[in-house]
Design a protein around this motif. Structure first.
Motif, PDB file in Angstrom:
ATOM      1  N   GLU A  92       0.821  -1.216   0.000  1.00  0.00           N
ATOM      2  CA  GLU A  92       0.000   0.000   0.000  1.00  0.00           C
ATOM      3  C   GLU A  92       0.856   1.266   0.000  1.00  0.00           C
ATOM      4  O   GLU A  92       0.693   2.170   0.815  1.00  0.00           O
ATOM      5  N   VAL A  93       1.810   1.276  -0.949  1.00  0.00           N
ATOM      6  CA  VAL A  93       2.654   2.454  -1.147  1.00  0.00           C
ATOM      7  C   VAL A  93       2.549   2.892  -2.606  1.00  0.00           C
ATOM      8  O   VAL A  93       2.132   2.118  -3.475  1.00  0.00           O
ATOM      9  N   ASP A  94       2.952   4.095  -2.853  1.00  0.00           N
ATOM     10  CA  ASP A  94       2.939   4.639  -4.203  1.00  0.00           C
ATOM     11  C   ASP A  94       3.980   3.918  -5.066  1.00  0.00           C
ATOM     12  O   ASP A  94       5.083   3.624  -4.591  1.00  0.00           O
ATOM     13  N   PHE A  95       3.644   3.648  -6.318  1.00  0.00           N
ATOM     14  CA  PHE A  95       4.575   2.984  -7.228  1.00  0.00           C
ATOM     15  C   PHE A  95       5.896   3.739  -7.318  1.00  0.00           C
ATOM     16  O   PHE A  95       6.965   3.134  -7.317  1.00  0.00           O
ATOM     17  N   LYS A  96       5.828   5.063  -7.355  1.00  0.00           N
ATOM     18  CA  LYS A  96       7.042   5.873  -7.476  1.00  0.00           C
ATOM     19  C   LYS A  96       7.977   5.630  -6.291  1.00  0.00           C
ATOM     20  O   LYS A  96       9.193   5.535  -6.460  1.00  0.00           O
TER      21      LYS A  96
END
Length: 136
Positions: A92-96
């Motif tokens: 649940e983290v941003d792809f970037k």
């Protein structure tokens, strides 16, 4: 020199920003930048490398081949964009942020950091978090 290569449909946005960020990481670790190649690929491509060169039959997000000479860093860092996308979703983290984590992880190995023991993993994660914040 840091270069970016693509064996899949993905293309890293803002290559120059990523390159400058990795260069700063290297100098912050008191190392010298040599030739570092990032190769972005898919699961099948990286699985093939994992089987051929490491005798592992598992999916992974990164495989790095270290050709460094002392503190001058050289190497090839293969990154499965498929795994990074999946991990970003799972954690649940941003792809970037996840792509940054994997990119810096490879370079930190070249700087001498390990991730086999619990203590080594904690130090590696701490370094990753530190540099991700700097690169955002």
């Amino acid at each position: 020199m840091i270069s970016f290569n693509y064996e899949t449909n993905f293309e890293l946005p803002y290559e120059q920003e990523f390159s400058s960020w990795i260069s700063k990481v290297i100098s912050s670790e008191n190392c010298k930048e040599g030739e570092i190649n990032y190769i972005f690929c898919d699961d099948d491509y990286l699985l093939d490398i994992n089987q051929k060169y490491l005798n592992h039959d598992t999916l992974t997000d990164i495989i790095s081949f270290d050709y460094s000479v002392g503190k001058e860093l050289h190497g090839d860092i293969y990154i499965s964009v498929d795994r990074v996308k999946e991990n970003a979703k799972d954690f649940e983290v941003d792809f970037k942020d996840e792509i940054r984590r994997v990119m810096v992880h490879g370079v930190l190995h070249y700087c001498g950091y390990k991730d086999k023991s619990k203590e080594d993993k904690e130090l590696m994660r701490s370094k990753e978090d530190h540099y991700i914040k700097q690169g955002s």
